[in-house]
Design a protein around this motif. Structure first.
Motif, PDB file in Angstrom:
ATOM      1  N   ARG A  66       0.860  -1.186   0.000  1.00 54.02           N
ATOM      2  CA  ARG A  66       0.000   0.000   0.000  1.00 54.02           C
ATOM      3  C   ARG A  66       0.895   1.234   0.000  1.00 54.02           C
ATOM      4  O   ARG A  66       1.615   1.493   0.967  1.00 54.02           O
TER       5      ARG A  66
ATOM      6  N   ARG B 205      -1.271  -1.091  -4.363  1.00 53.45           N
ATOM      7  CA  ARG B 205      -2.429  -0.210  -4.260  1.00 53.45           C
ATOM      8  C   ARG B 205      -1.901   1.190  -3.960  1.00 53.45           C
ATOM      9  O   ARG B 205      -1.137   1.376  -3.005  1.00 53.45           O
TER      10      ARG B 205
ATOM     11  N   HIS C  81      -2.450   5.271  -3.218  1.00 52.03           N
ATOM     12  CA  HIS C  81      -3.326   6.329  -2.701  1.00 52.03           C
ATOM     13  C   HIS C  81      -2.604   7.659  -2.884  1.00 52.03           C
ATOM     14  O   HIS C  81      -1.475   7.828  -2.397  1.00 52.03           O
TER      15      HIS C  81
ATOM     16  N   PRO D 108      -7.286   5.941   2.989  1.00 50.37           N
ATOM     17  CA  PRO D 108      -8.334   5.050   3.493  1.00 50.37           C
ATOM     18  C   PRO D 108      -7.808   3.800   4.196  1.00 50.37           C
ATOM     19  O   PRO D 108      -8.606   3.047   4.772  1.00 50.37           O
ATOM     20  N   GLU D 109      -6.535   3.547   4.141  1.00 49.92           N
ATOM     21  CA  GLU D 109      -5.947   2.398   4.837  1.00 49.92           C
ATOM     22  C   GLU D 109      -4.521   2.757   5.240  1.00 49.92           C
ATOM     23  O   GLU D 109      -3.904   3.650   4.652  1.00 49.92           O
ATOM     24  N   PRO D 110      -3.973   2.096   6.262  1.00 48.94           N
ATOM     25  CA  PRO D 110      -2.582   2.358   6.632  1.00 48.94           C
ATOM     26  C   PRO D 110      -1.638   2.023   5.473  1.00 48.94           C
ATOM     27  O   PRO D 110      -1.911   1.135   4.659  1.00 48.94           O
TER      28      PRO D 110
ATOM     29  N   ASP E  41       1.772   2.444   8.386  1.00 43.80           N
ATOM     30  CA  ASP E  41       1.565   1.307   9.273  1.00 43.80           C
ATOM     31  C   ASP E  41       2.875   1.024  10.008  1.00 43.80           C
ATOM     32  O   ASP E  41       3.922   1.650   9.736  1.00 43.80           O
TER      33      ASP E  41
END
Length: 355
Positions: A192, A215, A217, A245-247, A269
């Motif tokens: 991510r 992914r 972002h 929307p996510e770590p 994260d």
């Protein structure tokens, strides 16, 4: 590599025209705010290649944020009245006696790194980007905001004949440094990735990451850049100071805004890595250890690139069919291109085209 041009594709250009034996372009006379006019038109004798040099007739030259930093004085000049520009696509019109990799008529690229000592501990370890004697195009020597430029042959890149020069130019710094920043971010397979700022370099690095299964972002203040990010395949796009929307496993800061360092670190994260890609950054606010660095979060800088970074990136760009979004300007409008870059009005990468 597919390319997209903004609506203001240039008409004719007169700034690059010069008499026999002369070359016209732009130089930084007195660094300062773009509104003060730091770029001035110049006409100089055509450069003579040394034994190890290529003389390129410039087909296109990308406009990098580093050029803006040099013009505005964020980076101290290394020499007076230097011609900026280090994303140079050109045709070889002359070559020095020792040059064997290129012939007259070949297309070649000149990039930011233009010289290293080859003998220090960094060079010997494959880390020539850290060489204390390193030299840079458009900072230590005249660059590509002109009709012709000298490039050391050992630091030039062969370029394909079947691509538009305007689409190749951004690869030579924005692409290469974005690639190195991506590697410095330690993105795991399928990870991510957060990208802060989404200009020339970011929109190319994002595509490399996406091709490797990440992914992505994107967090940037420009609504137009957010639209481009989604069109290229980003999972989300939001304002620069918003939370993804996510770590994140990894993040890259392309915007030269120190205030975003704690924002990006807090979005990581556990054991995540933030790579800061710019050569210049405004001051970083105080970091709170427990919020920003604990759980083995990592903060890394990115310094220039090695030639191997460049070769790896250009191979990857050709393999995945990198989509290069460009806003062309005639060379005569170089000050406008820098002003648009300063004002975040450039869609993708700005590229100068001599007439």
């Amino acid at each position: 590599m597919a390319g997209h041009a903004a609506d203001h594709t240039p008409a004719g250009d007169t700034a690059a025209a010069a008499g026999p034996g002369t070359v016209s372009g732009w130089a930084v006379r007195q660094p300062g705010p773009i509104s003060s006019g730091p770029l001035v038109p110049v006409r100089r004798p055509a450069p003579e290649p040394g034994p190890d040099d290529l003389l390129l007739r410039v087909e296109a030259c990308g406009v990098c944020r580093t050029d803006l930093h040099l013009a505005e004085g964020d980076l101290a000049p290394h020499r007076p009245a230097t011609v900026p520009g280090h994303e140079i696509v050109g045709r070889v019109v002359a070559a020095g006696d020792t040059v064997t990799r290129f012939r007259v008529g070949d297309r070649a690229g000149g990039a930011w790194l233009r010289g290293t000592c080859g003998d220090c501990r960094y060079c010997r370890a494959g880390r020539e980007n850290l060489c204390p004697a390193s030299r840079y195009t458009g900072w230590d020597a005249d660059g590509g905001f002109a009709g012709a430029a000298l490039v050391p042959a050992d630091y030039a890149y062969p370029l394909p004949d079947d691509q538009r020069a305007t689409e190749l130019a951004p690869l030579l710094c924005a692409g290469i440094i974005g690639y190195r920043a991506l590697r410095r971010s330690a993105l795991p397979p399928g990870g991510r990735l957060g990208i802060y700022g989404f200009g020339a370099s970011a929109h190319l690095a994002a595509q490399i990451a996406l091709s490797e299964g990440a992914r992505v972002h994107v967090l940037t203040r420009s609504a137009q850049a957010r639209e481009l990010a989604v069109a290229l395949g980003a999972s989300s796009a939001a304002g620069a100071y918003e939370r993804p929307p996510e770590p994140l496993d990894s993040a890259i800061l392309f915007a030269p805004v120190g205030d975003l360092v704690p924002v990006a670190l807090e979005a990581l994260d556990r054991s995540g890595t933030l790579a800061v890609a710019g050569i210049h950054l405004t001051d970083v606010p105080a970091l709170i250890y427990e919020r920003h660095l604990f759980y083995e979060r990592n903060l890394r800088s990115v310094t220039s690139n090695t030639r191997e970074d460049g070769r790896e990136f250009l191979r990857a760009a050709a393999r995945i069919g990198l989509q290069v979004t460009v806003s062309p300007y005639p060379l005569s409008r170089a000050p406008e291109a820098l002003a648009d870059l300063a004002g975040d009005r450039v869609h993708g990468a700005a590229v100068l085209v001599p007439g």
